[in-house]
Design a protein around this motif. Sequence first.
Motif, PDB file in Angstrom:
ATOM      1  N   THR A   1      -3.130   9.223 -12.909  1.00  0.00           N
ATOM      2  CA  THR A   1      -2.574  10.138 -11.926  1.00  0.00           C
ATOM      3  C   THR A   1      -1.080  10.181 -12.249  1.00  0.00           C
ATOM      4  OG1 THR A   1      -1.891   8.490 -10.425  1.00  0.00           O
ATOM      5  CG2 THR A   1      -4.291   9.162 -10.288  1.00  0.00           C
ATOM      6  N   HIS A   2      -0.501  11.153 -11.394  1.00  0.00           N
ATOM      7  CA  HIS A   2       0.897  11.001 -11.141  1.00  0.00           C
ATOM      8  C   HIS A   2       1.359  10.064 -10.141  1.00  0.00           C
ATOM      9  CE1 HIS A   2       1.977  14.067 -13.783  1.00  0.00           C
ATOM     10  NE2 HIS A   2       1.122  15.094 -13.440  1.00  0.00           N
ATOM     11  N   SER A   3       2.465   9.893  -9.809  1.00  0.00           N
ATOM     12  CA  SER A   3       2.902   8.898  -8.997  1.00  0.00           C
ATOM     13  C   SER A   3       2.133   9.182  -7.416  1.00  0.00           C
ATOM     14  CB  SER A   3       4.448   9.056  -8.770  1.00  0.00           C
ATOM     15  OG  SER A   3       4.706   8.001  -7.716  1.00  0.00           O
ATOM     16  N   THR A   4       1.813   8.288  -6.679  1.00  0.00           N
ATOM     17  CA  THR A   4       1.209   8.251  -5.596  1.00  0.00           C
ATOM     18  C   THR A   4       1.055   6.829  -4.884  1.00  0.00           C
ATOM     19  OG1 THR A   4      -0.801   9.026  -4.357  1.00  0.00           O
ATOM     20  CG2 THR A   4      -1.293   7.715  -6.445  1.00  0.00           C
ATOM     21  N   ASP A   5       0.745   6.932  -3.848  1.00  0.00           N
ATOM     22  CA  ASP A   5       0.681   5.663  -2.849  1.00  0.00           C
ATOM     23  C   ASP A   5      -0.758   5.034  -2.883  1.00  0.00           C
ATOM     24  OD1 ASP A   5      -0.569   6.038  -0.452  1.00  0.00           O
ATOM     25  OD2 ASP A   5       1.248   7.203  -0.224  1.00  0.00           O
TER      26      ASP A   5
ATOM     27  N   GLY B   1      -4.071  15.084  -1.760  1.00  0.00           N
ATOM     28  CA  GLY B   1      -2.391  15.297  -2.203  1.00  0.00           C
ATOM     29  C   GLY B   1      -2.171  14.600  -3.710  1.00  0.00           C
ATOM     30  N   ILE B   2      -3.192  13.832  -4.281  1.00  0.00           N
ATOM     31  CA  ILE B   2      -2.814  13.190  -5.780  1.00  0.00           C
ATOM     32  C   ILE B   2      -3.206  13.921  -6.735  1.00  0.00           C
ATOM     33  CG2 ILE B   2      -3.553  11.204  -6.911  1.00  0.00           C
ATOM     34  CD1 ILE B   2      -4.567   9.886  -4.451  1.00  0.00           C
ATOM     35  N   SER B   3      -1.943  14.377  -7.628  1.00  0.00           N
ATOM     36  CA  SER B   3      -2.138  15.266  -8.830  1.00  0.00           C
ATOM     37  C   SER B   3      -2.523  14.205  -9.977  1.00  0.00           C
ATOM     38  CB  SER B   3      -0.662  15.586  -9.211  1.00  0.00           C
ATOM     39  OG  SER B   3      -0.638  16.412 -10.381  1.00  0.00           O
TER      40      SER B   3
ATOM     41  N   GLN C   1       0.846  -1.194  -0.101  1.00  0.00           N
ATOM     42  CA  GLN C   1      -0.167  -0.084   0.059  1.00  0.00           C
ATOM     43  C   GLN C   1       0.675   1.413  -0.073  1.00  0.00           C
ATOM     44  OE1 GLN C   1      -3.058  -1.225  -0.934  1.00  0.00           O
ATOM     45  NE2 GLN C   1      -4.246  -0.015   0.610  1.00  0.00           N
ATOM     46  N   ALA C   2       2.155   1.088   0.444  1.00  0.00           N
ATOM     47  CA  ALA C   2       2.972   2.254   0.534  1.00  0.00           C
ATOM     48  C   ALA C   2       3.744   2.404  -0.640  1.00  0.00           C
ATOM     49  CB  ALA C   2       3.840   2.204   1.758  1.00  0.00           C
ATOM     50  N   SER C   3       3.682   1.534  -1.526  1.00  0.00           N
ATOM     51  CA  SER C   3       4.771   1.557  -3.013  1.00  0.00           C
ATOM     52  C   SER C   3       4.091   2.882  -3.753  1.00  0.00           C
ATOM     53  CB  SER C   3       4.392   0.356  -3.737  1.00  0.00           C
ATOM     54  OG  SER C   3       5.251  -0.595  -2.775  1.00  0.00           O
ATOM     55  N   ALA C   4       4.906   3.551  -4.347  1.00  0.00           N
ATOM     56  CA  ALA C   4       4.329   4.686  -5.270  1.00  0.00           C
ATOM     57  C   ALA C   4       4.282   4.292  -6.839  1.00  0.00           C
ATOM     58  CB  ALA C   4       5.415   5.889  -5.161  1.00  0.00           C
ATOM     59  N   ALA C   5       3.251   4.551  -7.321  1.00  0.00           N
ATOM     60  CA  ALA C   5       3.019   4.267  -9.062  1.00  0.00           C
ATOM     61  C   ALA C   5       2.085   5.237  -9.249  1.00  0.00           C
ATOM     62  CB  ALA C   5       2.452   2.809  -8.788  1.00  0.00           C
ATOM     63  N   ARG C   6       1.989   5.180 -10.728  1.00  0.00           N
ATOM     64  CA  ARG C   6       1.073   5.883 -11.362  1.00  0.00           C
ATOM     65  C   ARG C   6      -0.376   4.925 -11.597  1.00  0.00           C
ATOM     66  NH1 ARG C   6       2.377   7.578 -16.619  1.00  0.00           N
ATOM     67  NH2 ARG C   6       0.633   9.131 -16.411  1.00  0.00           N
ATOM     68  N   TYR C   7      -1.574   5.602 -11.882  1.00  0.00           N
ATOM     69  CA  TYR C   7      -2.438   4.650 -11.880  1.00  0.00           C
ATOM     70  C   TYR C   7      -3.487   5.087 -13.085  1.00  0.00           C
ATOM     71  CZ  TYR C   7      -1.438   2.253  -7.599  1.00  0.00           C
ATOM     72  OH  TYR C   7      -0.869   1.579  -6.412  1.00  0.00           O
TER      73      TYR C   7
ATOM     74  N   LEU D   1      -8.436   5.874  -0.190  1.00  0.00           N
ATOM     75  CA  LEU D   1      -9.140   6.848   0.402  1.00  0.00           C
ATOM     76  C   LEU D   1     -10.042   7.611  -0.562  1.00  0.00           C
ATOM     77  CD1 LEU D   1      -6.721   8.065   2.975  1.00  0.00           C
ATOM     78  CD2 LEU D   1      -8.585   6.393   3.526  1.00  0.00           C
ATOM     79  N   VAL D   2      -9.560   7.955  -1.751  1.00  0.00           N
ATOM     80  CA  VAL D   2     -10.271   8.839  -2.798  1.00  0.00           C
ATOM     81  C   VAL D   2     -11.273   7.848  -3.280  1.00  0.00           C
ATOM     82  CG1 VAL D   2      -9.885   9.611  -5.155  1.00  0.00           C
ATOM     83  CG2 VAL D   2      -8.105  10.053  -3.386  1.00  0.00           C
ATOM     84  N   LEU D   3     -11.043   6.600  -3.529  1.00  0.00           N
ATOM     85  CA  LEU D   3     -12.004   5.791  -4.125  1.00  0.00           C
ATOM     86  C   LEU D   3     -13.251   5.577  -2.939  1.00  0.00           C
ATOM     87  CD1 LEU D   3      -9.806   3.255  -5.831  1.00  0.00           C
ATOM     88  CD2 LEU D   3     -11.278   4.957  -6.888  1.00  0.00           C
ATOM     89  N   ALA D   4     -12.774   5.529  -1.682  1.00  0.00           N
ATOM     90  CA  ALA D   4     -13.945   5.335  -0.707  1.00  0.00           C
ATOM     91  C   ALA D   4     -14.849   6.789  -0.675  1.00  0.00           C
ATOM     92  CB  ALA D   4     -13.364   5.082   0.659  1.00  0.00           C
ATOM     93  N   ALA D   5     -14.235   7.712  -0.791  1.00  0.00           N
ATOM     94  CA  ALA D   5     -14.950   9.070  -0.807  1.00  0.00           C
ATOM     95  C   ALA D   5     -15.825   9.120  -1.903  1.00  0.00           C
ATOM     96  CB  ALA D   5     -13.988  10.375  -0.707  1.00  0.00           C
TER      97      ALA D   5
END
Length: 422
Positions: A391-395, A365-367, A335-341, A401-405
């Motif tokens: 997205t740009h890189s995020t964990d 804070g996801i661009s 869950q902590a690994s950074a990647a683009r999606y 959390l975004v998907l839940a919202a």
Amino acid sequence: MTTIGVAGAGSIGASLIRLLHTSPAARSLRLKTVLVRDAARPRPELPAGTPLTACPAELTDDPQIDVVVELLGGVEEPFRIVSRALSQGKAVVTANKNLLAERGPELFALAAERRLPLGYEASVCAGIPIIRTLEEALRAERITALEGILNGTSNYLLTRMSEERAAYAQCLADAQRLGLAEPDPTYDVSGQDAACKAGILATLAFGAYVDCRRLPVTGIDGLGLEDVRQAEVMGYRIKLVAAVRRAAGDRVDAEVAAVLLPLQHPLASIRMECNAVRIESEGLGETLLAGKGAGPAPTGVSLLADLLDIAAGRGRIPTDGHPFLAGAAELADRQASAARYYLRLAVADRPGTLAQVAGCFASQGISLASVLQPEVPELAGGSLVPLILTTHSTDRRRLDLVLAALSAAGCGRSVVLRIGEH
């Protein structure tokens, strides 16, 4: 002359048995007994006169049998047969990935204790010698990463969807008709088959037992033709990829998931039911193995190669330092690994929706790298329409959390795919 007993006479067992009768390489091997569930049932697929039994002890306890080949499938019954064979002083060859992935430490411990070879080349990628490569050719290397297309059924489906623009359901029906998919394809398309194989390869690559039941896994069953089209417009191809990497503190970072691979990535060109494994290591850099990763014929060839090694005294006997006996690997927090999606959302067709979605991403804070809302026929108010984002890189934790919202705000089912690197 080495005497063989075979447990299981399905398509793979029948292929091996035919090789034992016809291959010039098998002249030093003698088949004595084949264990089946119903010895009275006619089996025209087997050579005439093949000796059949329904009693496991006639295989495991026969002092004339030197090697038992286990091809039954499943876990519990094969474990009883293989452990009994080893306890009776017989070498073992198996193609059973589930058995090794779940009970491998116990079986390798017993083989080490009895000083007996345990051959399992056919358990992963069938005709591709990936296990031999990891155990022998790369044994002096420090492997840093491994990724592969390990499930032929899923790759066949994704290839058909990509090249023919055929719907997932149609491709699956064709795969079942051709025998490339089971009547219940869940094990393949959910990613579980690939995870099982990934656990074995990760264990060998990183020197400690990786339990496949602990790996994060998502399959291809939620994908649509729109995802395949959009990925290719952006310069990617979707593949079901098993990826493992050496993380900080020698932890293992692993997942099985559908991934957007750049078109120039070596795995992006693997077609239909073929498999491939790409290995990164410190001395050699990149090593790629590809070929027929499934099917009775390639699996039979790998089984025969293990038998010939054992007959020639070259079978590998596990020692205390074998990866399956080195304790459990510590897994990194995926869950902590950074990647683009890449995301395909189903959102309400009303003014202000795009701003609301963008606000949810901004709050974590996801661009966003790109946003596309494909045109759809005019629908009744309140209907859900597709919205495609990258997205740009995020964990992954923040993304979840975004998907839940978004779900709480009324968005429908989402497709979420990691974007792979070149």
